[in-house]
Each structure stands twice: as structure tokens, then as C-alpha cells.
Design an enzyme around this catalytic site. Structure first.
Site, PDB file in Angstrom:
ATOM      1  CG  HIS A 229      -3.447  -0.267  -2.593  1.00  0.00           C
ATOM      2  ND1 HIS A 229      -2.377  -1.032  -2.989  1.00  0.00           N
ATOM      3  CD2 HIS A 229      -3.745  -0.657  -1.333  1.00  0.00           C
ATOM      4  CE1 HIS A 229      -2.028  -1.844  -2.001  1.00  0.00           C
ATOM      5  NE2 HIS A 229      -2.837  -1.637  -0.991  1.00  0.00           N
TER       6      HIS A 229
ATOM      7  CD  GLN B 161      -2.008  -9.439  -0.391  1.00  0.00           C
ATOM      8  OE1 GLN B 161      -1.862  -8.243  -0.617  1.00  0.00           O
ATOM      9  NE2 GLN B 161      -2.263  -9.920   0.801  1.00  0.00           N
TER      10      GLN B 161
ATOM     11  CE  LYS C  96      -9.128  -7.399   8.193  1.00  0.00           C
ATOM     12  NZ  LYS C  96      -8.106  -8.439   8.266  1.00  0.00           N
TER      13      LYS C  96
ATOM     14  CG  ASP D  43      -1.966  -5.487  -2.657  1.00  0.00           C
ATOM     15  OD1 ASP D  43      -3.135  -5.324  -2.271  1.00  0.00           O
ATOM     16  OD2 ASP D  43      -0.970  -5.118  -2.023  1.00  0.00           O
TER      17      ASP D  43
ATOM     18  NE  ARG E 140       2.455  -9.416   4.723  1.00  0.00           N
ATOM     19  CZ  ARG E 140       1.156  -9.214   4.583  1.00  0.00           C
ATOM     20  NH1 ARG E 140       0.308 -10.002   5.198  1.00  0.00           N
ATOM     21  NH2 ARG E 140       0.711  -8.232   3.833  1.00  0.00           N
TER      22      ARG E 140
ATOM     23  CB  CYS F 112      -1.043   0.018   1.111  1.00  0.00           C
ATOM     24  SG  CYS F 112      -0.799  -1.087   2.477  1.00  0.00           S
TER      25      CYS F 112
ATOM     26  CG  HIS G  72      -5.874  -1.374   1.439  1.00  0.00           C
ATOM     27  ND1 HIS G  72      -4.538  -1.362   1.739  1.00  0.00           N
ATOM     28  CD2 HIS G  72      -6.376  -0.244   1.989  1.00  0.00           C
ATOM     29  CE1 HIS G  72      -4.246  -0.274   2.447  1.00  0.00           C
ATOM     30  NE2 HIS G  72      -5.348   0.428   2.612  1.00  0.00           N
TER      31      HIS G  72
END
Length: 618
Positions: free
Chosen positions: A349, A345, A430, A347, A327, A298, A476
Site C-alpha cells: 500500500h 499475497q 482497479k 501485498d 477468507r 490494507c 493497493h
RNA sequence: GCCACCUUAGCUCAGUUGGUUAGAGCACCUGUUUUGUAAACAGGGGGUCGUCGGUUCGAAUCCGACAGGUGGCUCCA
């Protein structure tokens, strides 16, 4: 009493019977709690230095069977709370004493409902409860709310499954107890069915299939939680990602790219660093700045947004990127592909005006629903909201508004959701979407998150119609979530029988002999299939046709085609179709070109139905 | 991280109470066979028994440490 209640009472009674057996075998045992769980029960036991292992199960089970045979009555009684505390002291059951103290002070023993500071402390004076109930069978007395079956002989069939370490009240600062798990059902048949289900689930374990189908590799030398993908596994990944990206593009997302390493400063601004300092593995290169592998994207997308002045006309601005991040996970939490240290991911945004939030979220939810409907996977949806702890950043009023918006969208999209308090991200609420693996364990895959905090921390802005600066909101989202985790669930969901569009190998040609004309014909078919974008191989090995058919079945190839004189002469084939593929029409031998085009169309349509029909000769 | 258990050939496993050159099936390689819808036949190669240390005349086997893996550590007496 309903069947459900009866089963619950049976399982709970078995927990007591197990504790009775343990107390018989090890009279010094200190007991924790013994609740009913899905499919069975457990009891937490502290035996000091003595360790129970699965080798002890036969003698515990034997003892339990004796108790069951004796038909001991479960008798309920009550004691005054102070009397009960004295009982616990006399019986040398300190964990029970702690529970009773909690009951007296707060009227509950649920650790998460209690103030952590107070847990287990003693109160004088007024009590939150007056009486507590006890159940006794034989000589064994236990603090218990009940209910139980009438006598031990009505407890039903059971099996001890495993022993595991569990911290007293789930807190790692507390002593670790031994948790004995058992499963239990009303009938022997149901118990056997359950055990059979576990066996079947083991057969489709993604770690096993990943090896058998040559999809991914876990290497000790590379390190735990760092899976490597083979060519076959990479086809799967790429096809899934392609679909996800097409869906995202259909609702306006544009692809970006960002590097895997970053200054740590970035996450200090975003707030992630303060939130998870122990998770940031830092290394430094030739400067005073500390760098790290990125654990999320992000802040990067935020930097792209912030690189230019933005107008209200530009919004929404939508960035998507399928990228790997890193991670740290506690070593004991790693598991196959489900929990890894390098995760990829899909991902994205979106930077939106506040009046655009709803429409954007609807767009996202619509593509999430499309994805999982094509994959034929049932979803369960959680709205992850904050609770009233102070772990959350940002203005509580803004939070409340954001949560209302999420719930409104969830209703409009007709999602069957439940609200989970305390599960929100630190920057916003979320919508979390879970799918189940072969053992029924739920894994979070897709997520949509609303965020007002990071735009504020990074001081994002756009110029409004009114000429003033305004702050955008961020949304997100991930559709597949972690591709690795998604694959772990999907491999088990399909048992490795991937639909044609995902199958690493879509068509396998099997030659009857190694003569030149056979090999030439097979090669021509492969060339044509490649032109149509089909992943096709030839098995030209010197094995019997039966053996080669068997191999193709074991590799779960959707279509296998035997090539011999008949096919060469007629240019027609009789494809052998994997049995999970839904056949829509009947036909006999089909022209090679029609066969290939039909399969290519199926792959393109991402369907698991075919209009071909194969004559599977016996 | 913590607790329990596990680690023998590429894979699945056997290996008696510690006792010669550690076995099998599949896979792989070679040869024979030229195969028609779920396993042709024969031969061959392949293991410092997870790693390191200890006990012992002798260790895959017993002990310890480490590494990796599996199950669990949230679901109210």
C-alpha cells in the site's frame, strides 16, 4: 459466410439437435437456453426428477446422429410476439414463455441487462418487439434468433462432454436445470486436436504436478482450501517472493509486519465488514471484543501510516508485506491452489499525494511488467471500473477522476487493455492483470487499485506545504497476487520445468558407483555448489546410471551430472541439460568450477538460457 | 451452497451378476550386482476397500447419511 460464422452456426445448430434428441428421449423436458460457447455449445434442460448422467450420453449422441443423418432442414419463420407466447404456453415450455415475456417488455432476454425485479414478469399493452423468429427442424420448433446451418447433416463433428447443474438465468433462487455441454468443430481433425489438447492439459494440471514433484499437499484433516507446502514447494514460493520484494524495493517500498488476527472493529471502519459480513468468521477471546483472522491487509498498513503525523515531504509512504490471509470461500468454489482459504499475497500500500498518483502507478506497472516478462507469461489487462449501481462507496465525481487517471496510465504504459464495467472494488477502480492456465482459463494475478475511500473512512491526513491538513490517496497492489493461485497457473505454464533460479533442485549429481573416491568427489562438488548458493543433491543410490538419469529427468532437474572416474581424474563434467533450457554456446566437457559458476550466474540473472553445452550421448 | 460424477496400498489402477485369507505396476525395505546418460535381478513389508449406519447367512460390491475431491452453476431466445 465466414468460417467463424459457419462454425458458430454449426455449434448453434448442434444445440438444437441436442434439444431435439432430448425431447425425443424425454418428451416432458422443459427447455431453457441453448447458446454457443467457446469450443462448443450447451443446452439447459429441466427434467424434473429425472437426472441425466454421463451414462446417458451414448444414447443422446446416438439420437443426435440419427437426426444429423436425416438431414432435416432448419426452417426459419416468425410469429407475432403474443402468438409466440401462446405457442410457449401450448407447448408447455414455461422457460421459453418467460423469455418471450422479457422480450415483449424489454426487447432483450439478457438477465443482467434487465431489472431483477422485472425478470419474467408479464406486461400488457405495448410491446418492445413485434415479431420473434423461430427455427424448425423436423418436428422440433424453438424460439431462436439463428442463424443455423441449412440442414442437420451440415452440423459437423461433435462430442458431448459433461452435464452440470446450472441455475435458470444464473440466479440461485431459480430452479436448477441440467446443462448439457458439447464441443464441436468444423472437421473431425480439429475435434480430435481439441480433445488431445484437453488430455495434454490434464497431464500438466497443477494438482497432479504438485503431487508428482512433491510441491504441496492437500490434507483432509487440515481442511479444504488449506494447502501445505513441502520443502520443494517452499523453495518455489520463497524464490518468487524474493523476486517480487526486490522489485518492490527497487521502487521504494519498505517491508512491514502485521499479525494474522485482529479486532473485527478494524474492518467495520474500513467498510469491508459491511460489504462482506458473511465472509467474516468470528471467534472471541478473553474480552468482549470479537476477533477474526485477517482477510486483507490494507487497514493494518493504514494503522501504521496513521501512527504518526505525516508531512507532504514524507510521501509517498510505501509499505509492502508478503503475508497470509484467510477468507471463507463457498466449498464448491475451492479448487487446488487456485482458490483457497489461506492465501498469501505480495501485498503493498502506497500513501500518496494526489499529484503523485500517476508516477506511483507507473512505477508499479513497470515492475509488474518486469516480473511477467522474466517469467515469460503473457498478460491480459482489464480496467475494472464501476457501473451505475449503488454498491460503491465514495463520491462519483472522485471515481470518475480516478478512472480517467487509471486509463491514462494504462495508455502511457502501452497496455493492451479492455474496460470491465461493474468489476471495481467497492473503494475504487482497479487495473487487473490476468494470466491463463493450461486449459486457457484466465486467473487474476496482479492488481493495482486506486482508493480514496479508505483514507476518508480512517480520516488519514498529512500536512501540506500550505500548513493545511490534506488527505492522501492509497494505491493497493499485488504483483503475484495470491502466491498459491499464481503457482497453480505457473506450474501449468511451465509444466513443472521451472527455470534454474526457481528450480527446487538445480543440480543433481549422479554417481556411477559407490566407491569412496566417487562419493568424496561428489561431496566436494556439493560443498562448492552450496558456497555458490546452488541447490544441489547427490544421487548415490545403488541403482544403474540409466535409472538415476531417468529419475533426474522425471523430477525435471535442470542439470544432471554423472560422476565417475573420468570426472574425478579430469575435474571436468559433461552436464546433461534439461531440454527446455536454451543453449547459447557450444562446448565440450567443462571444468567443474566453471560449470558451477555458470549455473550460479544463470540463477542470479533469473534466465532460462545457458552458455553451457552438454554432449547428450545417445 | 446447489447439481452431476468420483473415493480400493504412498502413487496409478484391476477387482466379473454380493460368496473363502482384496490383486498388479511404480514407490518403499532387504539382499545380490559396482553400474557411464531415460527403468539391473531376486525377495519382503504395506490396505478395517473415505467415514458412519442399514439390507443380507454373507458387502469393496446394494441402499442412506456425512466427509473429501472433480466438473459446472457469467457469456443474449
Amino acid at each position: 459466410m465466414s468460417d467463424q460464422d459457419n462454425l458458430h452456426a454449426m455449434r448453434h445448430s448442434l444445440a438444437h439437435i441436442m434439444a431435439t434428441a432430448v425431447m425425443t428421449l424425454w418428451p416432458e423436458a422443459k427447455l431453457g437456453v441453448g447458446p454457443v460457447v467457446e469450443n462448443g455449445f450447451y443446452y439447459d434442460i429441466d427434467l424434473g426428477e429425472t437426472k441425466i448422467s454421463e451414462d446417458d450420453f451414448p444414447k443422446i449422441e446416438k439420437e443426435m446422429k440419427i437426426i444429423i443423418k436425416q438431414g432435416q432442414k432448419f426452417e426459419r419463420s416468425t410469429k407475432k410476439i403474443d402468438e409466440a407466447i401462446k405457442w410457449a404456453k401450448d407447448a408447455k415450455q414455461p422457460y421459453k414463455e418467460e423469455l418471450l415475456n422479457d422480450l415483449k417488455r424489454s426487447g432483450t432476454t439478457v438477465a443482467k441487462d434487465l431489472d431483477a425485479e422485472e425478470l419474467g414478469t408479464i406486461t400488457d399493452g405495448d410491446s418492445a418487439v413485434e415479431d420473434v423468429s423461430f427455427y424448425q427442424n423436423g418436428d422440433f420448433v424453438d424460439l431462436c434468433r439463428g442463424p443455423h446451418v441449412e440442414k442437420t447433416s451440415k452440423a459437423g463433428p461433435f462430442k458431448l462432454m459433461r452435464v452440470a447443474g446450472a441455475y435458470w438465468r444464473g440466479n440461485e433462487k431459480n430452479p436448477q436445470m441440467q446443462r448439457l455441454y458439447g464441443v464441436a468443430f468444423e472437421t473431425r481433425e480439429e475435434l480430435d486436436q481439441h480433445l488431445e489438447m484437453l488430455k495434454q492439459a490434464k497431464l500438466r494440471d497443477h494438482r497432479k504436478l504438485g503431487q508428482e514433484l512433491d510441491l504441496f499437499v492437500l490434507s483432509d484433516l487440515v481442511g479444504p482450501g488449506l494447502p501445505l507446502f513441502t520443502p520443494r514447494g517452499t523453495v518455489l514460493r520463497n524464490e518468487l517472493v524474493k523476486f517480487s520484494e526486490e522489485l518492490q524495493q527497487s521502487v521504494g517500498y519498505e517491508e512491514t509486519w502485521n499479525p494474522h488476527m485482529t479486532r473485527i472493529e478494524l474492518y467495520k471502519v474500513s467498510g469491508h465488514y459491511d460489504k462482506y459480513p458473511e465472509r467474516f468468521d468470528v471467534s472471541s477471546i478473553e474480552s468482549d471484543d470479537k476477533f477474526m483472522l485477517k482477510p486483507m491487509n490494507c487497514p493494518h498498513h493504514i494503522q501504521i501510516y496513521a501512527s504518526q503525523p505525516r508531512s507532504y515531504r514524507d510521501l509517498p509512504i510505501r509499505y509492502m508485506e508478503t503475508t497470509t490471509m484467510y477468507r471463507d470461500e463457498k466449498s464448491g468454489e475451492l479448487h487446488g491452489l487456485s482458490r483457497v482459504r489461506a492465501l498469501t499475497q505480495d501485498d503493498s500500500h502506497a500513501f500518496v499525494r494526489h499529484d503523485q498518483i500517476e508516477a506511483e502507478m507507473q512505477g508499479i506497472l513497470s515492475i509488474v511488467k518486469q516480473m511477467y516478462s522474466v517469467l515469460d507469461m503473457p498478460l491480459s489487462v482489464d480496467l475494472s471500473f464501476r457501473d451505475d449501481r449503488e454498491n460503491y462507496y465514495g463520491d462519483p465525481k472522485v471515481w470518475e477522476q480516478a478512472q480517467k487517471t487509471l486509463e491514462k496510465v494504462a495508455k502511457e504504459e502501452e497496455l493492451d487493455y479492455k474496460i470491465e464495467l461493474g468489476e471495481a472494488a467497492f473503494y475504487g477502480p482497479k487495473i487487473d492483470i490476468h494470466v491463463s492456465d493450461a486449459l486457457g482459463r484466465k486467473w487474476q494475478c496482479a492488481t493495482v487499485q486506486l482508493d480514496f475511500v479508505q483514507p476518508e473512512r480512517f480520516e488519514l491526513e498529512y500536512t501540506g506545504e500550505d500548513g493545511q491538513k490534506h488527505q492522501p490517496a492509497m494505491i493497493h497492489k499485488a504483483i503475484l497476487g495470491s502466491i498459491e493461485r499464481f503457482l497453480s497457473v505457473y506450474i501449468e505454464h511451465t509444466g513443472g520445468r521451472f527455470p534454474v533460479w526457481l528450480a527446487p533442485e538445480q543440480i543433481r549429481l549422479i554417481t556411477v558407483n559407490q566407491e569412496d573416491k566417487t562419493v568424496e568427489f561428489a561431496n566436494e562438488v556439493v560443498e562448492r555448489a552450496k558456497e555458490l548458493g546452488l541447490r544441489t543433491t547427490v544421487d548415490n543410490s545403488n541403482e544403474s546410471v540409466g535409472k538415476k538419469i531417468r529419475d533426474a529427468e522425471m523430477w525435471k532437474v535442470p542439470y544432471s551430472v554423472v560422476i565417475g572416474d573420468k570426472e574425478i581424474e579430469s575435474s571436468k563434467v559433461i552436464p546433461r541439460i534439461r531440454k527446455d533450457i536454451v543453449v547459447q554456446e557450444k562446448d565440450e566437457a567443462v571444468d567443474v568450477e566453471i560449470f558451477l559458476k555458470t549455473v550460479a550466474n544463470e540463477a542470479k540473472a533469473r534466465t532460462n538460457k545457458t552458455s553451457l553445452y552438454g554432449l547428450n550421448k545417445k
